[in-house]
Structure formats: structure tokens, C-alpha cells
Design a protein around this motif. Sequence first.
Motif, PDB file in Angstrom:
ATOM      1  N   ASN A 143       0.855  -1.187   0.000  1.00  0.00           N
ATOM      2  CA  ASN A 143       0.000   0.000   0.000  1.00  0.00           C
ATOM      3  C   ASN A 143       0.891   1.236   0.000  1.00  0.00           C
ATOM      4  O   ASN A 143       1.121   1.866   1.021  1.00  0.00           O
TER       5      ASN A 143
ATOM      6  N   ALA B  81       2.940   5.738  -7.144  1.00  0.00           N
ATOM      7  CA  ALA B  81       3.316   4.632  -8.022  1.00  0.00           C
ATOM      8  C   ALA B  81       4.742   4.810  -8.503  1.00  0.00           C
ATOM      9  O   ALA B  81       5.158   5.923  -8.853  1.00  0.00           O
TER      10      ALA B  81
ATOM     11  N   ARG C 268     -11.926  -1.801  -5.507  1.00  0.00           N
ATOM     12  CA  ARG C 268     -10.504  -1.554  -5.248  1.00  0.00           C
ATOM     13  C   ARG C 268      -9.884  -0.824  -6.440  1.00  0.00           C
ATOM     14  O   ARG C 268     -10.091  -1.206  -7.592  1.00  0.00           O
ATOM     15  N   ARG C 269      -9.118   0.229  -6.173  1.00  0.00           N
ATOM     16  CA  ARG C 269      -8.609   1.079  -7.241  1.00  0.00           C
ATOM     17  C   ARG C 269      -7.103   1.293  -7.100  1.00  0.00           C
ATOM     18  O   ARG C 269      -6.557   1.193  -5.997  1.00  0.00           O
ATOM     19  N   SER C 270      -6.481   1.602  -8.243  1.00  0.00           N
ATOM     20  CA  SER C 270      -5.055   1.910  -8.241  1.00  0.00           C
ATOM     21  C   SER C 270      -4.721   2.698  -9.501  1.00  0.00           C
ATOM     22  O   SER C 270      -5.439   2.628 -10.500  1.00  0.00           O
TER      23      SER C 270
ATOM     24  N   ASP D 217       0.979  -5.535 -12.545  1.00  0.00           N
ATOM     25  CA  ASP D 217       0.587  -6.121 -11.261  1.00  0.00           C
ATOM     26  C   ASP D 217       0.164  -7.579 -11.451  1.00  0.00           C
ATOM     27  O   ASP D 217       0.650  -8.500 -10.762  1.00  0.00           O
TER      28      ASP D 217
ATOM     29  N   TRP E 242      -1.530  -4.096  -5.869  1.00  0.00           N
ATOM     30  CA  TRP E 242      -1.062  -2.727  -5.671  1.00  0.00           C
ATOM     31  C   TRP E 242      -2.243  -1.781  -5.470  1.00  0.00           C
ATOM     32  O   TRP E 242      -3.288  -1.915  -6.113  1.00  0.00           O
ATOM     33  N   ASP E 243      -2.047  -0.810  -4.600  1.00  0.00           N
ATOM     34  CA  ASP E 243      -3.056   0.211  -4.327  1.00  0.00           C
ATOM     35  C   ASP E 243      -2.415   1.595  -4.375  1.00  0.00           C
ATOM     36  O   ASP E 243      -2.446   2.328  -3.393  1.00  0.00           O
ATOM     37  N   TYR E 244      -1.837   1.936  -5.496  1.00  0.00           N
ATOM     38  CA  TYR E 244      -1.194   3.232  -5.613  1.00  0.00           C
ATOM     39  C   TYR E 244      -2.259   4.332  -5.729  1.00  0.00           C
ATOM     40  O   TYR E 244      -3.259   4.189  -6.437  1.00  0.00           O
ATOM     41  N   GLN E 245      -2.022   5.435  -5.046  1.00  0.00           N
ATOM     42  CA  GLN E 245      -2.999   6.515  -4.998  1.00  0.00           C
ATOM     43  C   GLN E 245      -2.689   7.649  -5.968  1.00  0.00           C
ATOM     44  O   GLN E 245      -3.562   8.457  -6.269  1.00  0.00           O
TER      45      GLN E 245
ATOM     46  N   SER F  34      -9.251  -0.525 -11.680  1.00  0.00           N
ATOM     47  CA  SER F  34     -10.191  -0.777 -10.600  1.00  0.00           C
ATOM     48  C   SER F  34     -10.825  -2.150 -10.781  1.00  0.00           C
ATOM     49  O   SER F  34     -11.040  -2.609 -11.914  1.00  0.00           O
TER      50      SER F  34
END
Length: 792
Positions: free
Chosen positions: A3, A7, A181-183, A195, A204-207, A218
Motif C-alpha cells: 500500500n 506509483a 478496489r482502485r489503483s 501487477d 497494488w493500491d497506488y494513490q 479498478s
Amino acid sequence: MDNISKAPRATWRHPVWSTAQKSCVGTALGNGKLWFTTGKGIVTEVFYPRIDIPQIRDLGFIIADGQGFWQELKTLPESQLELEDPRIPLPVIRHHHERFDFTLKICADPERDVLLLDFRLEGDAALRPYLLCAARLGEDAENNRGWVDDWEGRPVLWAEQGPFGLALACRNADGYPALERRSVGEVGNSDLWQDFHQNGRMRWDYQEAGPGEVALASRLPRQGTLALGLGTSKEAAATNAWSSLAEGFQSCAAGYGTGWNAWHQRHPTPRNFASKLPAAANALYVRSATVLKVHEDRTFPGALVASLSVPWGEASDSRGGYHLVWSRDLVESAGALVAMGATTEARQVLTYLISTQQADGHWLQNQWLGGKPFWQGVQLDETGFPVLLASLLRQYKALNDVAVTDMVTRALRFIVHEGPVTGQDRWEEDGGVNPFTLAVAIAALVEGADFLGGNASDCALMLADYWNARLEEWTFVCGTDLAERFQVPGYYVRITPADVLVQDGAKNEWVLIKNRAHDPHLPAGEQVANDFLQLVRYGLRSADDPHIVASVKVMDGVLKTDTPSGPVWHRYNGDGYGEHADGSPFDGTGIGRGWPLLVGERGHYALAAGEDALPYINAMVAMTGKGGLLPEQVWDATPIPEKGLFPGHPSGSAMPLVWAHGEFVKLCHSAVRGTPIDRPANTWKRYQGKVPKIDYRLWRLRQRPRQLLAGQELRVLLQAPFTLHWGTNGWQSVQDTDSEDWDLGHVVLLPVRKLSAGDSVQFTIRWRASGDWQGEDFHIDIIGGSALPGRS
């Protein structure tokens, strides 16, 4: 579970586009300014707010179970595309896998700049769809930024670059937000595909990602509606996206269909087509009408791009691709619009061209919609075509109040002073004297003369007749190896170097073929194209003219390839614009392939020759892709299944090619009518396929005849006012003659008809504005006989 907020950056970048093999192109005929394409079963480029500005590379899906199984949809073979109504570009795409079926419906919101995608996953209950979108805002792959965020309490994926914003949002069947779930990441390093490739699942959960080429991702519900919104900011894009989602896919699709139905009702297929043409041809006719309308911009009405694709896009980083305007492609397409009865659109094409004409009268080789140049070449036919469109509209009583006189005057002045040589031929490669370009230029002079009248008309017609009479002298060769091989006296060449106007032997000069890894060093006299067919189509030569008949025999023998779809023709022998032998994409060099467009041109010749055009219509129908679109080129060699290359079917070049669809529309009309639908009326009336008989010889600085038939008049045509200082037989009886202003040029008619064979004329030039002399003396011999040397 990782988390990390930011990225990782991509360390190596080579941004390319999506497949050029489109299965559908669409836009809503409403207030929205958004265009979309599909290819390989997913959404490819989306354009906004103009048709020349792509905003994403692609938007696709991965189907996965979270336990290590994953399947990217665009790599699945044999996706199916359906149109519930063939007149409406509202595609339904179906993917089948042994574990699932995935259905995707795509529609542009007619009122907002939003693309809606209604999706449903069926099959294994453990599977979920995942969204993967590569943003390319403003066509820029270096400076996009992406975020995971919420907008007014609803989850969104955002991207922004410069003046453009993008938002992705989703709703489930009950209307609730459904992005799970988004990235975000950078393509090639931290995107969703990487990924899954590295982890077999979404970990991966890059914001935040970028600046760079960013990708938005997503997990989605098994059923829902996805909205891709575009705007002047990410917030504006999100607002429109949720507005569309609130209205719902079915409502937007109904409005989308209403707009298209209304347009087709105003431009119906002619009633007699059903009995005169096969059902498949009628279906392609309707699809072609849709393709033409889809490719029209709304910020600049009348601007149609050549194609909503980038040739060999998966291997190309071209900024322009084919989403640019060429005046040639534009007028060729406008001719189809006129044939369809879409004269409002054709008139908008003309007014757009008037607004983008250059100060000296020519048009740019190609341009962005706003008029900014892309490539810098000058092609003489592109200056003639707008004049022909003005004449065609007037012929159909559809010109209305469009002011064309200034445009025609400037265009003809450019043609007069630059022709008959073109800086580039219609294939944008070599300069010289080309039969297709000359046919367009001559027709433009004749059609334009009717708009102008007076001295300008006289000047245009004088030059048109003269060029027409000299066509064979400049572009026809005799006694070559090719002529001997096909047992004909000679044939028209692809292009002759400009030297042909001033010296003998130019047809033996080497003409460079620029798109070959190793140029075959063919002289002009050994290069053949189908360009001479335009001489018949426009009425400069008859279909049974011996020069034409011989050339058709050589052209068919050298350029035709028989495929399972029917015969197809190459542009010219030695062409390198196409895939390599192993099927790898054109990369500046390659091997030229067959063009369905040229099948249409060959069909128009067949019609003029009294033959049936239907085999050519059927061949073009058979050469369409899976979505029924006409490609720029078809594969014409041994199949390469792993690269999707099969003889007679689309190659990796641009698809659709709007010009090809326009040619098909015109061929259908021509076949039913019995004559070419776009044949310039005044040109046909003046020549009717026969070489004009002229009693003068034209002299210009770039076109200097050295001999004159006894009894002919010598005419000197120059760009500026001048005085001709001249004498005969070694400067005897010297006198000065001032030029007359013929509006498009300045002319001296030299009274030498009474001179006999063996006499001669000498002259030099003084420019009246400056008083300067040209600085050289010129000499012309008077000869006897019925034809000048070199005239066939």
C-alpha cells in the motif's frame, strides 16, 4: 498487501498507440464532442473535444479470480462485434472463454462528453472484471498525472494533463457507486497489467501516478455501467460522468439511436440500390455513410480526418497518425457526401477548405483541424480538388451562397504558376509530372474557368488544353522492357522527373522509392501506377484510347494480386509502404500491399469501358474487416495466422480509411447510374475523352520548348508583367511586345505563324516592374511535319 501512495516511475518509455484495425468507430450526433473507436474487442482511442485530439490509448479489461487466474480480454481471439441496427454505430462486443462470457455495450452520451460502457460478466462465480485504462490526455504520453480519489462522496479515478481532465466512475444495476478496489500507475512499470503479470492478482493500491504515461485501474462488479468522462478539468469530467450514469445507459443509448436514425432518414439509400446491388453491398453502403459522418468534426464543421486510427498503431508513436486533414481525402469524401445527398455536410467541407487555403492559393499537405501544418509538402492535386468540389456542388445546385471566386482565383493562380510539376504525388513521395495530379489540375482549370470568366478563364483554358495535349509527351513511354514483356507499344508511367519539361531523356532518370530499405533504382520509365485511370474518370481520355488500353494491360500485369476476396491493386511497383515479409509492421520501410481504394478506381475504369463494375464492388465488400470497415491495405501474401494476416483481409494499416469508404459509395452510385458520379461536368463537355487540337505552343521559364511547328502560334506565359524583346532568324526584325494581363498570368501572343520550316525565333525578357533583364537569350526552331518529336 502493498500500500504505497506514489506509483513507481517507469524507467523506460516507448509510448505507442492501439491497433489500427478498428472494428467500429462512433460518435453521438448531439451536443457531445466525443468520438470513440474499438479494436481487438475493447475501446481504443477516445477523442475529445476535437476529432484530432485522442485522450486515451485504450480502455480494456482483465478477468481474474484473485487466485492466480487472469485473462486480458484484448488477447482473446475471435471476439464478436454486433450492431443491433446497422445504421447506428452502437457496438455490442462479446468475449467468450471456457470460464466466462463478457458482454460490452458502448455508447457516447449525445448530450455530454462521456463514453458509457455497459458490461456483464457471466460464468464462473469466482471471477471479477478489472478495468485498465491508459490515459493519453492531449495526445501527451509524458506529462499525465493520475489519482485515486472521491468526488462528492463517490469513488473515481482521475487523470489530468494541461487543459484536459478525465474521470472514470461506475454504477451498479441499482445506481450505486461501484468502483471497488482502485489503483493508478505508470504504463510499463506500475500499471495493473504489470501487477497481474508479476503477482497473478491485483495487489497494488497506488494513490497517485505521474507525470508520465499513466494507467487507471479498478476492480468492478460483475455487472454495471462504466463512464469515461472528459472535460476541461478532472472535476468537470467527473460531474458529467455521474450525470450520464444517473440517466442510465439505456436512456443515453436511445437518444444516441434517435440522432443517428434521423440523419439516415435524411440521407436514405436510393431505392433502386436494393434491386441493382447485392445485399452485402447495400449493407456496406450504409456503413460507409455512417463512417463518413462519424469522421466529421464539430468544432470545425466540414473537417473530416482521414481515419480515426494510427497506421500500425501498436508499433507507432506518431503524434498525427491519420487523425489529420488532407484536402485530397476530404474532397474525395465530400464527393461521396454529394452523391448521398448530404450536401449540407459537403458544403461545410468547402467552407472549411476556403478558410484554410494558404495565401498563395495552395493547401497544406496535411494539417491539424485548426489549420496548423503537420507535414510540409506541396501536392498540386490538393490545390485542384477544392475547385472541383465547388464545381460539383454547383452542378448539383447545392452551392447556395458560398463565395468561391476568391478561392478559385487563388487556387488557379497557384496551379498556373506551379504546374504541371507537383512537389509530391498523391502518395506523398516524389515530385515531377504525374498523370493523376495532372488530371486533377487540368479539370480544376476547366471547372474553375467557368467561375471566373474573362481573361482568367481564357488563361485557365489555354493551359488546361495545352497540358492535356502534352500528357503523352510527358508521361507515356515506348519501347521499354516492360512494354516488350506485355507486348504493348508503351504505357503511362507513375511519375516523370520535372526535367521532362526542358530536356530529353528525363524518363530514363532514376526516381527514388523512399519507403524501401534498399531502393531498387528504377528509372521513371520502369515505374508503373494506376494514376492514369483518372484521365478516363475525368473525361480527358476515353477508356478505349490506345494509350489507356495498353497501360491497363501493363498495370494489371504488374500491380494486380488475386486474393480470396478478389483482385486488388498495389499503388506502384517497388512500393515499400506496408508490412515486411514476416508480417512485422511498416517502420519507415516495408513491402507495399494491395489497396481496396484502388479496386474502386479500377471498377470506375471498368464502368467507363462498358464492363460490369459489380465484381469490383463485391471485392471491396469482401475486403472489409470483422466490423465491416474498409482498410487502407489488405494482406496479399502467404497467411501469417499468428499475426492475424490473411490474403484479401485487412493488414495492420489504417482501418477504416475514409477515402476508401467514400470511393465505395461513389462506385455504387456510378455503377447504378452508368457514369462516374464525380466526373467534372465542364471537363467532360470540353474533352469527351479526346485529345484537344491546339494551334499554339506555350513557352514558360520552367517549360521551354525548343521547336515550333510551322503555322503554330508561340505563346509566352509568365508570372509578372514583362516585355518580350524578340527577332527572327538570328535577331532580324527586332521588336518589343508588352505582355497582356490575363489575370492568372501575363501573356504575349507572338505573331510567328507565317514563319516556315528552317526559320527560327530569338527572344529575351525584361521585367517591367524592375526594368531588369532575365539575363539569357532563348532560341526556338521552326520545323515542319504534323507532330513534334516525342509526341506519341
